[in-house]
Structures are given as C-alpha cells and as structure tokens.
Design an enzyme around this catalytic site. Structure first.
Site, PDB file in Angstrom:
ATOM      1  N   ASP A   1       0.835  -1.192   0.000  1.00 34.54           N
ATOM      2  CA  ASP A   1       0.000   0.000   0.000  1.00 34.54           C
ATOM      3  C   ASP A   1       0.876   1.251   0.000  1.00 34.54           C
ATOM      4  O   ASP A   1       1.861   1.324   0.736  1.00 34.54           O
ATOM      5  CB  ASP A   1      -0.874  -0.028   1.265  1.00 34.54           C
ATOM      6  CG  ASP A   1      -1.950   1.028   1.258  1.00 34.54           C
ATOM      7  OD1 ASP A   1      -2.811   0.980   0.369  1.00 34.54           O
ATOM      8  OD2 ASP A   1      -1.938   1.902   2.153  1.00 34.54           O
TER       9      ASP A   1
ATOM     10  N   GLU B   1       2.006  -0.369  -4.979  1.00 30.86           N
ATOM     11  CA  GLU B   1       1.044   0.658  -5.401  1.00 30.86           C
ATOM     12  C   GLU B   1       1.854   1.947  -5.545  1.00 30.86           C
ATOM     13  O   GLU B   1       2.136   2.622  -4.564  1.00 30.86           O
ATOM     14  CB  GLU B   1      -0.056   0.838  -4.353  1.00 30.86           C
ATOM     15  CG  GLU B   1      -1.134   1.795  -4.831  1.00 30.86           C
ATOM     16  CD  GLU B   1      -1.880   2.535  -3.716  1.00 30.86           C
ATOM     17  OE1 GLU B   1      -2.924   3.125  -4.010  1.00 30.86           O
ATOM     18  OE2 GLU B   1      -1.417   2.549  -2.555  1.00 30.86           O
TER      19      GLU B   1
HETATM   20  C1  NOJ Z   1      -4.369   2.875  -0.994  1.00 31.92           C
HETATM   21  C2  NOJ Z   1      -5.499   1.924  -0.761  1.00 31.92           C
HETATM   22  O1  NOJ Z   1      -5.720   1.185  -1.940  1.00 31.92           O
HETATM   23  C3  NOJ Z   1      -6.669   2.774  -0.355  1.00 31.92           C
HETATM   24  O2  NOJ Z   1      -7.873   2.051  -0.354  1.00 31.92           O
HETATM   25  C4  NOJ Z   1      -6.369   3.385   0.990  1.00 31.92           C
HETATM   26  O3  NOJ Z   1      -7.415   4.255   1.348  1.00 31.92           O
HETATM   27  C5  NOJ Z   1      -5.060   4.174   0.959  1.00 31.92           C
HETATM   28  N1  NOJ Z   1      -4.023   3.500   0.260  1.00 31.92           N
HETATM   29  C6  NOJ Z   1      -4.576   4.456   2.357  1.00 31.92           C
HETATM   30  O4  NOJ Z   1      -4.132   3.258   2.941  1.00 31.92           O
END
Ligand code: NOJ
Length: 543
Positions: A224, A285
């Site tokens: 993440d 990500e």
């Molecule tokens: C990316 C995640 O995919 C999302 O759903 C989340 O709100 C944020 N990061 C914060 O963790």
C-alpha cells in the site's frame, strides 16, 4: 488491417529475466491476479460483511475463472475507519473477517486449487488504535514512543497552527493536534497516523510482518502507498497545496511521496523475499509522474512489480492508450521487468462506467478485457469486472468512505466500486450473504441478470468472455510484443502467432487471415466492428 506481409513494427522486446534465485520459473511475470476486496466479495457468517470463510467457499469460482493468484485486501484487526487500511495489528486477523486458523485454511485451500495467495501490507501508516500509537499519545513529546510517528510542534502563536501546509489525501490538513499541543502527521485520515520510516524500529517491525506471513506460506504482497513512507525531513511548506486527485503528480512529488530513500527499503525487502523458496513476490502501489520513475521501483534488486496506473487513467482513445502502452513497456523493459496492467480497483470508478456506462460501457469493457489480457506481463483484475458490474450511485446516507466526510461532502469517495458482489438469485443480497441481511453497502435492485449464477452458462456473458480469454491467453507468446501498422483509431499488435486488435473507429476493421480465437462482439462480414476487439491466430510473414 494490413496483411502479415505488410507488418512494419515498433518492437518492444523485454530482456531476459534477471537471474532467478530459485529453480522454478518466476510465476509472477505473466500471472493473472484477482483482487479480492474482502468486505465485498462473499460473506460466510451472515453479518452482511465479506469475510475469509466467504472467500474460501468461493475459491472454486476463482479456479474456474482461471486466475493464477489472489490479492486479498487488508484483513488485520482494524477499527475500519478506512475499511482495513487502518491497521491496528499487522500480524493478526480482524474478528469480523475470521481468525488466523481461518486464514491458514483459506491459504491451504487456495494452494490446493492451484492458486497463489498474496496479501496487502500497509507500511506507510497504522491505525490510531495500534498499541504503538496509543503509547505515543500517552508519552511525552520527544519520547521514543513518539519517535515511531511524525510528531512536531505547531507553527504560529502558541503552536496553534499545523507545522506546515501539507494536505491529507482524504481532504483537510494532514496534521492533527493532540492535547499536549503537539501535532502528528496523517497523509490519509487522522485515524491513520504516518509511521516514521527514519526510525530503524519501524523498518525492523515491517520486516517482521513480512516474515510472519511468509512463514505461514503467502506467495507475496501488495504494498500500500509504496511510493510513500519517507517525507522530506525539512517538512517545509509545499509551494502550492495540492488536491487529492493529483496524488504524486504535482509539487508534492519528492516531498510527501517518491523520496529516493524508499528504494533502500525495497532492496532490503527483496532480500527477505528471496530468502524464501518459490519466488515470493511484491507489487507496489506506486503513483508517480512518469514511466521511468515507475521503473525505478522494479529494478532487479527491488520490487518485482509495480501497478501501471497510466492505463487505468487513460481515456478510451487509441492514441492515448497506444502511447501509454509503448512508454510503459519500454521503461519497464529497460530494467528487465514486466509491465503490470490494471483497469479497475477498489480505489477507482469501475472501468465499465468510466468508458461510458450502459450498453456502450459494457461493449467497451468487453473489448478492454481483450486488451488487458492480450498485453504481455501480469494483469490485475478487480472483483466484479468479470461480471460487468458498473459503478453504483449510492444514496448519501449509505456512503462510508472517509473521503465523503473529510471533503465536506464534495467528493463521494470510492464506495460506488465496492458494492458487495451479486452471486445468485433475483434480489439483494444475491447470495452474497447466506441469509437475507442488509449488506454493508446496499446493492442495486436490478443486478439479477449480473449474478455469477445468471452468467455461468452463457458463453457470451461477460463472465464467459473472461473465462475464455483467460484460457486463450495461455497461447499468447510470452513476453513477445510488437505493434502492427493499421488505421490510427485501431490498436493492432502481435504476440507470437496471435494478432490482437482493438477497433476504436467507426469503420469496421479488416482482420488478418487466420483462425479467430476470440472476439468481444460478433464480426460484421468478417470485420471487427467499432469498440470491439479480437484475437486471431495468424502466422507472421516469413522474413
Ligand atoms: C491505498 C489503498 O488502496 C486505499 O484504499 C487506501 O485508502 C489508501 N491506500 C490508504 O491506505
């Protein structure tokens, strides 16, 4: 479309894999992953919220779909302010979702059915209910407990103003004041304090978390906010505050996100992953400005994969998609990594709706499936895209994403792509829960034709198309990819013996001679109509 003898190609070749530490081929290089947003996939215990038992019961569906690996969204103990991305204990299971024994059963069953299991890790921040953060609040300014997070004195008279002008991605300032007057940083919700990655204890703890799950047998991780973690140590003001939808694409780049220090973390994580057998992997990500910056995260000694969000953000237009595909393939190939394709996720408006919604969106989404699955490299599917689910326009009082409140009700947030899946039957909960309950987000009343059951026996349904494409994809030629010449409003490319084509134009497109393996719509006198795609086995011309 030209005949194969007229092929004039822009070739983007992918160099051979970096030396593999283990004997098996690196499975992740062209795997199809399926994102399970746990709350919304399947409910095993009848409380209206998806859980691990629900996933386990539906594993045969995923095997029949033909995916290689699963990505499970966070299932750790959490107050659910951001639906699991606020983690209170990264090495346990949230009771709403099950327990560690249930996780182990799920993992074992997935492996038995031939699917790998990857899980989310959330290193940038924790929940404010994590033991560490509670200890930080109880401790004094300057204490070791506070040094695990980013606490600072405020600015202005009496320190009453935040330390700087950084905004939270979810709206409002990125700082929250605590009773003794200090402020802490939260780039997301106030209940998600950012961890201090300049503190070695934080880095050690994150590796303990990786090992904890690797020891249980997981095949990899989705990281993440992978371009987060480190912030400019000066904590200076941004020249102009940015808005949430420009995450990582404005003056905040290199200040809040995408600091060079983060690459050392992934070098260290790579060593952890490589110390386990079976090609354990990690996908980041990574929201960054350009493909070169993306590629920096997947150099041979860093992460294995990074989502290419540029395709997800591209308009339904040949030129833009062609440019995105060429640029990212070239940038990733330069570091010996495959490009990771994705069109939807739990954070984005579903692509069927982005591409126009209704019949038009559905038609384009069918064509997009053959684009996505026809490209070289790994693909991430988001649950429900195989059922042609649209974005749902939920009533105000149903919205739960923190973005809705934090933006002062100006942004509706991401709930519309997170509505629980319809499995069977003609009315909510459509088999999502074992009994008739209110699901955590309401389902539309007209989803009866979209259930997995309704589409199961129809080879022309979206589910049928995805199943056939996932089977046929195995015949596409490895990392081989080259563009073929064609009209400007078409994308035509070759993968080994197979030519793939997507026609964005109004005029039907001539296909090359050969065996038509798959089409997203019926052909018109052998030609590919507008907003449709096909895969044709057609041998390349002899040199
Ligand atoms: C990316 C995640 O995919 C999302 O759903 C989340 O709100 C944020 N990061 C914060 O963790």
């Amino acid at each position: 479309m030209p005949s194969s003898s007229a092929e004039s190609a822009t070739t983007v070749s992918t160099p051979g894999s970096p030396p593999a530490p283990a004997e098996q081929p690196a499975w992740w290089r062209d795997a199809v992953f399926y994102e399970i947003y746990l709350r919304s996939f399947a409910d095993g215990n009848g409380d209206g919220v998806g859980d691990l038992a629900g996933v386990r019961a539906r594993l045969p569906y995923l095997r029949d779909l033909g995916v290689d690996a699963l990505w499970l969204s966070p299932f750790y103990p959490s107050p659910m302010v951001d639906h699991g991305y606020d983690v209170a204990d990264p090495r346990d299971v949230e009771p709403v979702f099950g327990d560690l024994a249930e996780f182990d059963r799920l993992l074992a069953d997935a492996h038995r059915l031939g699917m790998r299991m990857t899980i989310d890790v959330v290193p940038n921040h924790s929940s404010d209910q994590r033991r560490w953060f509670r200890a930080a609040l109880a401790a004094a300014p300057g204490s070791p407990e506070r040094a695990r997070y980013v606490f600072r004195d405020g600015s202005g008279p009496g320190g009453a103003e935040p330390p700087n002008n950084w905004p939270s991605v979810f709206g409002g300032p990125a700082w929250q004041r605590v009773p003794d007057g200090q402020w802490y940083l939260h780039l997301f919700a106030p209940e998600q304090p950012d961890l201090n990655w300049r503190n070695p204890e934080v880095a050690e703890d994150a590796e303990d978390t990786l090992r904890f799950w690797l020891d249980r047998g997981v095949d990899g991780f989705r990281i993440d906010v992978a371009m987060g973690l480190f912030k400019d140590p000066e904590l200076g003001d941004l020249p102009t505050p940015y808005t949430a939808d420009r995450r990582g694409h404005g003056p905040e780049d290199g200040v809040l996100w995408n600091r060079p220090e983060v690459h050392d973390v992934y070098r260290s994580w790579r060593q952890v992953l490589d110390s386990y057998p079976g090609h354990r992997m990690a996908v980041g990500e990574v929201w960054v400005r350009d493909p070169g910056e993306l590629a920096a995260y997947i150099r041979p000694d860093e992460l294995h994969l990074a989502f290419n969000f540029r395709l997800l953000r591209a308009e339904w237009a040949a030129a833009e998609m062609r440019a995105v595909i060429s640029q990212t393939l070239a940038a990733c190939a330069a570091v010996g990594a495959p490009t990771t394709w994705v069109l939807s996720s739990h954070d984005a408006v579903r692509h069927l709706s982005r591409y126009g919604g209704g019949d038009l969106g559905r038609r384009r989404a069918r064509a997009a499936a053959l684009l996505l699955l026809g490209l070289p490299g790994p693909v991430y599917l988001y649950q429900g895209e195989e059922l042609a689910l649209p974005e749902v326009d939920l009533p105000d009082d149903a919205l739960q994403d923190p973005v809705w409140e934090r933006s002062g009700h100006t942004e509706r947030g991401r709930d519309g792509c997170r509505v629980p899946l319809p499995w069977s039957g003609g009315e909510p909960p459509y088999g999502f829960s074992p009994t008739s309950v209110r699901t955590w987000l309401p389902q539309p009343t007209d989803w009866g034709t979209l259930t997995a059951q309704a589409q199961d026996r129809d080879g022309d349904s979206m589910l049928g198309l995805y199943r056939r494409a996932l089977r046929a994809r195995r015949e596409l030629g490895g990392s081989d990819f080259r563009w073929l010449e064609g009209p400007p409003d078409a994308l035509i490319w070759r993968r080994g013996d197979v030519v793939c084509a997507l026609n964005f134009g109004a005029a039907a497109l001539r296909l090359p001679p050969g065996e038509v393996l798959l089409t997203s719509e019926g052909l018109e006198e052998g030609r590919l109509p507008t907003d449709s795609a096909a895969w044709v086995r057609s041998a390349p011309a002899a040199p």
